[in-house]
Design an enzyme around this catalytic site. Sequence first.
Site, PDB file in Angstrom:
ATOM      1  N   GLY A  62       0.813  -1.200   0.000  1.00  0.00           N
ATOM      2  CA  GLY A  62       0.000   0.000   0.000  1.00  0.00           C
ATOM      3  C   GLY A  62       0.849   1.254   0.000  1.00  0.00           C
ATOM      4  O   GLY A  62       0.339   2.360  -0.171  1.00  0.00           O
ATOM      5  N   LYS A 113      16.708   7.193   2.251  1.00  0.00           N
ATOM      6  CA  LYS A 113      16.397   6.692   3.589  1.00  0.00           C
ATOM      7  C   LYS A 113      14.917   6.321   3.620  1.00  0.00           C
ATOM      8  O   LYS A 113      14.172   6.658   2.718  1.00  0.00           O
ATOM      9  CB  LYS A 113      16.675   7.765   4.642  1.00  0.00           C
ATOM     10  CG  LYS A 113      18.121   8.253   4.697  1.00  0.00           C
ATOM     11  CD  LYS A 113      18.245   9.364   5.732  1.00  0.00           C
ATOM     12  CE  LYS A 113      19.637   9.942   5.799  1.00  0.00           C
ATOM     13  NZ  LYS A 113      19.694  11.107   6.738  1.00  0.00           N
ATOM     14  N   VAL A 126      10.944   6.209   4.688  1.00  0.00           N
ATOM     15  CA  VAL A 126       9.914   7.205   5.012  1.00  0.00           C
ATOM     16  C   VAL A 126       8.652   6.571   5.601  1.00  0.00           C
ATOM     17  O   VAL A 126       7.724   7.270   5.965  1.00  0.00           O
ATOM     18  CB  VAL A 126       9.529   8.031   3.763  1.00  0.00           C
ATOM     19  CG1 VAL A 126      10.725   8.819   3.269  1.00  0.00           C
ATOM     20  CG2 VAL A 126       8.962   7.159   2.646  1.00  0.00           C
ATOM     21  N   GLU A 166       7.863   4.744   8.402  1.00  0.00           N
ATOM     22  CA  GLU A 166       7.491   4.682   9.814  1.00  0.00           C
ATOM     23  C   GLU A 166       7.816   5.946  10.587  1.00  0.00           C
ATOM     24  O   GLU A 166       7.276   6.166  11.668  1.00  0.00           O
ATOM     25  CB  GLU A 166       8.182   3.467  10.462  1.00  0.00           C
ATOM     26  CG  GLU A 166       7.649   2.173   9.890  1.00  0.00           C
ATOM     27  CD  GLU A 166       8.513   0.958  10.216  1.00  0.00           C
ATOM     28  OE1 GLU A 166       8.153   0.209  11.105  1.00  0.00           O
ATOM     29  OE2 GLU A 166       9.551   0.763   9.549  1.00  0.00           O
TER      30      GLU A 166
HETATM   31 MO1  MOS Z   1       7.416  -2.738   9.724  1.00  0.00          MO
HETATM   32  S1  MOS Z   1       6.867  -2.948  11.631  1.00  0.00           S
HETATM   33  O1  MOS Z   1       9.072  -2.841   9.793  1.00  0.00           O
HETATM   34  O2  MOS Z   1       6.600  -3.764   8.706  1.00  0.00           O
END
Ligand code: MOS
Length: 752
Positions: free
Chosen positions: A478, A713, A715, A717
């Site tokens: 997603g 890098k 993005v 979380e």
């Molecule tokens: Mo995420 S918790 O690294 O899918």
Amino acid sequence: MPEITLAQGQAHIRMGSSIGQPLTRWEGVLKTTGTARFAADQHQAGMVYACLAVSSIARGRVTSLDVAAARAHPGVIEVMTPANAPALALHPDAKHHPFMFRLDLLQSDAVRFANQPIAVVIAQTLEAATEGAALLAPRYEEQPARTGLDSATPFTPPFIGAGSPGAESHGDIEAGFAAASVRIEVEYDTPAQYHNPMEPHAIVAAWDGDRLSIDTPSQGMAMAQQRIAGLFGISPENIHIRSPFLGGGFGCKGMISGPQILGIMAARLVGRPVKLVLRREQMFGPVGHRAPTRQTLHLGADADGQLTALIHHARTATSTFDDFIEPAANASHSLYASPAIRTTHDAVRIDTGTPLFMRAPGEAPGSAALESAIDEMALACGMDPLAFRLKNYADVAPMTGKPFSSKALRACYQQGGERFGWAARPTAPRQMRDANGMLVGWGMGTAVFPALMFPAQAAAVLRRDGSGVVEIGAHDMGQGAWTALAQIAADALGLDRAHLEFRSGSSDLPDAGIAGGSAHTASAGSAIHGAGADVIAKLAALAMGDEASPLFGAGNAGVIARGGRLHRRDDEARSETYGEILARAGLEEIAGRGAVAPDQAAQAAYAMQAHGAVFAEVTVDPDFGQIRVTRLVGAFAAGTVINPRMVRSQYLGGMIWGVSFALHEHAAMDKRSGRTMNANFAEYHVPVNADVPSIEAILVDEHDEHVNALGVKGVGEIGITGTVGAIANAVWHATGVRVRSFPITLEQVMGL
Ligand code: MOS
């Protein structure tokens, strides 16, 4: 118009954009029109339906199941219990490395957590399977459930999270506190939360001899292949996983779960294709969750507001039979330049399903506590929270002294604060009201997430007709991986969108690693970049060695690949098409491969993180305590932006999950039974549109030469981090009440 065809569950996308363009998702039309087929939409000839029966107790054993009643039900084909479950080649409790989680696969009558699968009913229809499961009427020998962080003696885990040490320190903590003129010690609680992607775990499994074909959502197909191969004693190559679309994952689809394996076992037992889809309430137990934490922060600062010592201790819970330890305190490793820092973890074993990586594991609860504590310390020092953070800005990594590979956090503070209007914030709480008399508060938090890389591979082909193909078994959960990775592929092959075919979402393609740790674009994208570089280098070698080519002898001057042509770097007018080069060489096509792994030397030399600053405005009803987030502004720096539209979307999504953590999500545990009381979407609250009236993300420029070849890098979380603390701090600023237990709810601030 994008042109997409789907064959054998693989996505073939033709596109022709390049890095930096704000493209919309190529599969968006398929999803919004219902054309995209998710795992549970798959149907196979002769397919039957499986329904899990799950435990209503959290601890004990199953003493009886009315298998006869279920079997006698019209349409029921078979009931799978410990008595007749197919034998496995590897015990479900075997654990050979930290990423190998113990599974509940009907290996015994023991119950280790509520909602543990205890039987699987297989029937001609979903209705018959569901009714059959209800007829099992399990009886139990029940033992008291251990719940909560005080129900057992804590232990010190040997490792936490993905395998880092549970305790780390630098500097002289005692000396730091001795030098402090201001000290605070504060404790924060965060609750258990469940991933709750919109799409529950689902599988359609079909055996053909010892070959297995499955449709199931996965954030890590190659790891799933390995796990299944081990359990069933077959070769990974015999397992074909199709996962073109995920309806969200948030970590719970990173490892194959027990219920998915039960679907495969059911198909083996009845010798027919089986579909198994979890019900929403069955998502609360056997597929992972975020464990609760209780975090203690002890901070010291001198009279100028310079931190002198920081201790962050996190207690968490894990299951009685496996280890996943939420690495919450590690959030304090990376942001503030304290000369002494100590982080420690301990955990209790309770009767729960094993926790797992979930939406910024560690950093989300850890930064909720840290950013609240920093706000409390700023107040104790009589300083503005932003000024306090700038005073303690880390110019090198606080624990190791390493330089950052790049760090544009000052620019994030500056741009976010300016956009939000932070400078007008009164320092004292309860100073602002809106036109309706609601208390208004402003708060901020710093966002941080490690810039990770996982091993990944990709393949690229250039054809004589001027087209190209890139293949990688990547995972679009997603987040837009198909689109972003195809943009990288177009640039890597020097092709226009119309000429590139991008194949993804299937396990028979090169291993893209795991879509987790916010590392998929960096890892899979770097592999694609490498595959492109490899095939272009081979093509260039053909041309440069061919007297008939305008590129003959380009040698060290090199070539540039662009628009389906190779150009001499020293004279771009001298060029020819890929097709011309291949035709003269008598080749139909030329292939290349890319493989990347984390750069150990770079990691040894640099600290690598994405950063951001989040500013929040809340209103609080002074009588009824209702809390609304009215504005959120986040400014983030995460290296190269492959697709600004989707990067922004990732930041906004993360910030909304931050709202969720701060004000909504809470898996309420019944202390007597060990069951989650709100295991449904009516009572397990997540934010809806009305909960976030205004939300903005600023993409701050950042250039990173060290993280990977693309300078990318993660993005995915980072938006959660910083946001939780920003909202908590804004609630304090509105009310003068410091709530140290998440989620912050109206009864904690009402009637003030
Ligand atoms: Mo995420 S918790 O690294 O899918």
